[in-house]
Structures are given as structure tokens and as C-alpha cells.
Design an enzyme around this catalytic site. Sequence first.
Site, PDB file in Angstrom:
ATOM      1  N   ASP A   1     -12.300 -10.278  -0.757  1.00  0.00           N
ATOM      2  CA  ASP A   1     -13.506 -10.563  -0.144  1.00  0.00           C
ATOM      3  C   ASP A   1     -14.435  -9.348  -0.863  1.00  0.00           C
ATOM      4  O   ASP A   1     -14.198  -8.540  -1.482  1.00  0.00           O
ATOM      5  CB  ASP A   1     -13.422  -9.885   1.407  1.00  0.00           C
ATOM      6  CG  ASP A   1     -12.822  -8.758   1.695  1.00  0.00           C
ATOM      7  OD1 ASP A   1     -12.525  -7.880   0.818  1.00  0.00           O
ATOM      8  OD2 ASP A   1     -12.442  -8.709   3.036  1.00  0.00           O
TER       9      ASP A   1
ATOM     10  N   ASN B   1       2.067  -5.255  -3.251  1.00  0.00           N
ATOM     11  CA  ASN B   1       0.769  -5.390  -2.945  1.00  0.00           C
ATOM     12  C   ASN B   1       0.064  -4.224  -2.552  1.00  0.00           C
ATOM     13  O   ASN B   1       0.347  -3.236  -2.056  1.00  0.00           O
ATOM     14  CB  ASN B   1       0.688  -6.225  -1.711  1.00  0.00           C
ATOM     15  CG  ASN B   1      -0.601  -6.991  -1.398  1.00  0.00           C
ATOM     16  OD1 ASN B   1      -1.327  -7.758  -2.301  1.00  0.00           O
ATOM     17  ND2 ASN B   1      -1.057  -6.942  -0.228  1.00  0.00           N
TER      18      ASN B   1
ATOM     19  N   GLU C   1      -6.032 -10.488  -1.280  1.00  0.00           N
ATOM     20  CA  GLU C   1      -7.129 -10.256  -0.139  1.00  0.00           C
ATOM     21  C   GLU C   1      -8.423 -10.368  -0.477  1.00  0.00           C
ATOM     22  O   GLU C   1      -9.313  -9.355   0.110  1.00  0.00           O
ATOM     23  CB  GLU C   1      -6.606  -9.059   0.753  1.00  0.00           C
ATOM     24  CG  GLU C   1      -5.187  -9.054   1.023  1.00  0.00           C
ATOM     25  CD  GLU C   1      -4.760  -7.738   1.775  1.00  0.00           C
ATOM     26  OE1 GLU C   1      -5.641  -7.137   2.163  1.00  0.00           O
ATOM     27  OE2 GLU C   1      -3.568  -7.625   1.877  1.00  0.00           O
TER      28      GLU C   1
ATOM     29  N   HIS D   1     -10.425  -5.835  -2.413  1.00  0.00           N
ATOM     30  CA  HIS D   1     -11.483  -5.710  -1.406  1.00  0.00           C
ATOM     31  C   HIS D   1     -12.665  -5.144  -2.297  1.00  0.00           C
ATOM     32  O   HIS D   1     -12.584  -3.962  -2.372  1.00  0.00           O
ATOM     33  CB  HIS D   1     -10.807  -4.973  -0.359  1.00  0.00           C
ATOM     34  CG  HIS D   1     -10.037  -5.505   0.477  1.00  0.00           C
ATOM     35  ND1 HIS D   1      -9.906  -6.664   1.303  1.00  0.00           N
ATOM     36  CD2 HIS D   1      -8.673  -5.267   0.879  1.00  0.00           C
ATOM     37  CE1 HIS D   1      -9.049  -7.159   1.737  1.00  0.00           C
ATOM     38  NE2 HIS D   1      -7.929  -6.212   1.622  1.00  0.00           N
TER      39      HIS D   1
ATOM     40  N   GLU E   1       0.975  -1.276   0.072  1.00  0.00           N
ATOM     41  CA  GLU E   1       0.058   0.072   0.028  1.00  0.00           C
ATOM     42  C   GLU E   1       0.765   1.171  -0.063  1.00  0.00           C
ATOM     43  O   GLU E   1       0.576   2.137   0.832  1.00  0.00           O
ATOM     44  CB  GLU E   1      -0.966  -0.048   1.058  1.00  0.00           C
ATOM     45  CG  GLU E   1      -1.851  -1.314   1.180  1.00  0.00           C
ATOM     46  CD  GLU E   1      -2.843  -1.227   2.511  1.00  0.00           C
ATOM     47  OE1 GLU E   1      -2.717  -0.654   3.193  1.00  0.00           O
ATOM     48  OE2 GLU E   1      -4.007  -1.955   2.238  1.00  0.00           O
TER      49      GLU E   1
HETATM   50  C1  XIL Z   1      -6.310  -6.368   8.113  1.00  0.00           C
HETATM   51  C2  XIL Z   1      -6.675  -7.554   9.049  1.00  0.00           C
HETATM   52  O1  XIL Z   1      -7.552  -8.502   8.399  1.00  0.00           O
HETATM   53  C3  XIL Z   1      -7.203  -7.017  10.469  1.00  0.00           C
HETATM   54  O2  XIL Z   1      -7.408  -8.156  11.315  1.00  0.00           O
HETATM   55  C4  XIL Z   1      -6.400  -5.918  11.134  1.00  0.00           C
HETATM   56  O3  XIL Z   1      -6.986  -5.449  12.343  1.00  0.00           O
HETATM   57  C5  XIL Z   1      -6.131  -4.971  10.103  1.00  0.00           C
HETATM   58  O4  XIL Z   1      -5.691  -5.478   8.914  1.00  0.00           O
HETATM   59  N1  XIL Z   1      -4.905  -4.454   3.612  1.00  0.00           N
HETATM   60  C6  XIL Z   1      -4.057  -5.302   4.119  1.00  0.00           C
HETATM   61  C7  XIL Z   1      -4.384  -6.249   5.272  1.00  0.00           C
HETATM   62  O5  XIL Z   1      -2.851  -5.440   3.539  1.00  0.00           O
HETATM   63  O6  XIL Z   1      -2.943  -6.594   6.103  1.00  0.00           O
HETATM   64  C8  XIL Z   1      -5.450  -5.396   6.196  1.00  0.00           C
HETATM   65  O7  XIL Z   1      -5.646  -6.634   7.129  1.00  0.00           O
HETATM   66  C9  XIL Z   1      -6.667  -5.528   5.248  1.00  0.00           C
HETATM   67  C10 XIL Z   1      -6.248  -4.182   4.374  1.00  0.00           C
END
Ligand code: XIL
Length: 454
Positions: free
Chosen positions: A266, A199, A264, A235, A157
Amino acid sequence: MRRKHAILTVLTTGALAAAAVLTVTPSANAATTLGSAASAKGKYFGTAAAAYKFSDSVYTGILDREFTMVTPENEMKWDATEPSQNSFSYSSADTIVNRAKANGQRVRGHALAWHSQQPGWVSSLSGTALRNAMINHITNVATHYKGQLYAWDVVNEAFSDNGDGSRRSSNLQNTGNDWIEVAFKTARAADSTAKLCYNDYNTDGVNAKSTAVYNMVKDFLARGVPIDCVGFQSHINSASPLPSDYQANLQRFADLGVEVQITELDIAGSGSAQATTYANVVKACLAVTKCAGITVWGIRDSDSWRSGDTPLLFDNSGNPKAAYNSVISAFGATTSSPSASVSPSVSVSPSTSTSPGTGGACTATFSNNAWTGGFVTTVTVKAGSSVLNGWRVGITLPSGAAITNSWSTTASGSSGAVTFSNVNYNGSVAAGASTSFGFQGTGSAPSGTASCSA
Ligand code: XIL
């Protein structure tokens, strides 16, 4: 591939003498899972996992059964691995890595350098001191996991959402624009085998942010800065829907020569809309040869970092959702067990009126994936010439063996002679059809015969 190395398959038909068959091929009745469906297409299917949930047998049951890749959700972040400067703490992350290895799953490391989830001591540093702390952190953590990981999210990020392709402002960015390439070079020096990924989120379609990442990757490749992959967090929600050029965006990165990974995933929503979007992500990955696989960010909706969006493939009870089936079908496989299509279903109690084997009510076969000190057993229950409305399977564990978790079944105990009963979604089995369940244990795997009664 995990759990595909069947060691011993034992067939039993009630009171008939059991026939033991040695086999080296997967059972024809092996249950379809997210992992097996993806593997059949040369992709992995992973999940984020949290070490503190490993005492939850529903959670570990799904984790072990469905996934071929695991990402520690928080356990490898800077605050977790270096809580005070130059003092490293790996126990939670090691728990995940060792468990994954024991189950034949691979691991994505996440994340070495990130503006978020930094330990408190980092905030007092800047300039050269912070740059050196980052290098020391990456060197130590990547060395600890050297040779054990499929990939690392080296930098997470680092670009802003301003729409101008700029870098995100952060303490790491303030150490100099070259912090990202220094992070990648440091990671490569420590571990030459893990694929090194950049990422990010909101990079899922062609936009200013993803184009800035694209240009960085192109520049790194041109200048020999080590980078092997780009992770697309994906996401997805109403504010950030799946872009229509999702596949084209993955493809343009792939065309640069890097691997692409969905890291990641969802997707907010429910029902068929959510299922369709999940399928579209799978289809995009299948269409891009260099898309290595998909990781979802958690197992059950209740495990999600944004559980209010019900964004995952299993409901709060661990039952597969419509989106689970659509992912399996998008991979070109068919669901076996568990099946979301029978939900909602009535609870069926096993009947004891038919003695094992009488009328050929059902048969049970099982295969083991065993390692030193533990095993996973996958059991297939096959209906005879009549429909089953509930079933029970008896398996006797060897002395010293104990079941630590089970899935798609209710076990009567954890050692010795154990009876496994159907759960609500797999009690009904059509004549001649099969369903599966499984269990994990410590000690030696079961051998001998399984009984089945309906
Ligand atoms: C999130 C986790 O899922 C949570 O448990 C934590 O509190 C915060 O981080 N981008 C990412 C992940 O790269 O590491 C994040 O994960 C979600 C967003």
C-alpha cells in the site's frame, strides 16, 4: 487462469437470430484486470480480503474481477484461529479460502507465528510451554489448510527496527533464537506443498534489517532449514518511501535461490505521485524473475488498515484510481473496463429511444465461468457505428439462478429477465469500442442471447 475458460459465447445483434459459438479461447474483448495483466507476465496480483465484507457487493465485485491471489487480512492469525488453547476456529478463514477456490483464485496464508495479534492465553506462557504451544498451533493450522495454499507466511516481523540487525524482542524470541527455524520445520512437516515464507516490513531496500533477514535466509538454505520465499510487505509512506534499491534488494534475495513476493503493498498518497510509485513496484517485480507476484493490502481506500493515507488502487466508491491504470500499464497491458481515465465523469442515463439492433446501436456478448452451484458471467458491450451515451443489456437467467453481486453495472433485479444498465464511468463508448461488466450468481449460468439497447 480464472474466468478464461469461456464455455459458451453468445452473440446477438438486436432482433437478428442469435448465433451460438462454442469457443475454448478467451474473448478478444475480455476486460483487462490487475490479475489478467499480471498473468500475462507470469505474475499473480492479489489482495488482502476480510470475510466480514463479503456481504458488500461492491467489495466482492472488485475482489472477484481483479485479483488472482487472496490473503486473509486477519482471519488466519493466532488470535483468530486458536482463541483458546488447543481449540481451533477456522470458519472465517475457511470462508475466504473456499470463496477464493470457487473463483479460481489462489491463497496466501498469513501468519503462523508473530508477536502481534496473539490470543490472550498466550501471554501467560513462556519458555517450553510457549514453544510447545507455538509448535502445536503451527501443526494444527498448517494441517487444516494442507494442500490448499500457495504459500504461508510462517514467521512475520521477527526483526527489530533498531538498525543493528537484531531480532525483535518478543515472547517468542524469548523462547530461544531457534524459534524461527523450528516454526519453518514444523510448517513443512505439516504441509509439504505450501511455499514457506519469511515476511517483514522495512525490509524493502538494502538496510540493516533486510540484511539480517538475508543472512538468516542464507544460513537456513546452507543448513537445510526449509524456506522457499521471502515476503516484502512494502507499506510505503513518506516516512518509509520506496527505496531506490528496491529492485536490487529483491534481486539479492532471489539470487540466494528463494522466491520473492510483495505481500502487503500500500502506498500513501494520491494522483500521479502515487501512480508512479505503484508502477515502480510493478516494474521491479517484472525485472526480477523470481518475483512471483504482488499483493495489495486491501481493495478500496476505505478498506485499508490506514485508510487516512488513501493507499490503495480503488477509491471509497470502488472506482479505479490513477494508480490502478498505472499498474495495468506497467504490466504492459491497456485498460479496458473499468477505466480510471474517464473520471471524473458525468452520470449518463441510458436512452431508450433506439430499439435493440436498430442502426446497429450496440451488441452484447457474454461468457460464463461456471462451477457446481454458481457462476460468473462477463459481458462485453460493443458500440455500433455511433457513440453510445448509455446502454442497457437484457439477459434472462435460468430458473433457480440468482445474481448475488454485479460490477460496473446496475442490475434491475436478481432473477428471471434482468436488465443491466451502465454506471457513470462506462456509459460512454466510442463507435466500434467496447466496455465490460460482470455479475456473479448462484444456480446455473445463463445461456441463450443477450439484447443490447442504447
Ligand atoms: C493489519 C490488518 O490490516 C488490520 O485489520 C489489523 O487490525 C492489524 O493488522 N503487517 C501485517 C499485517 O503483517 O497482518 C497487518 O495487518 C499490517 C501490518
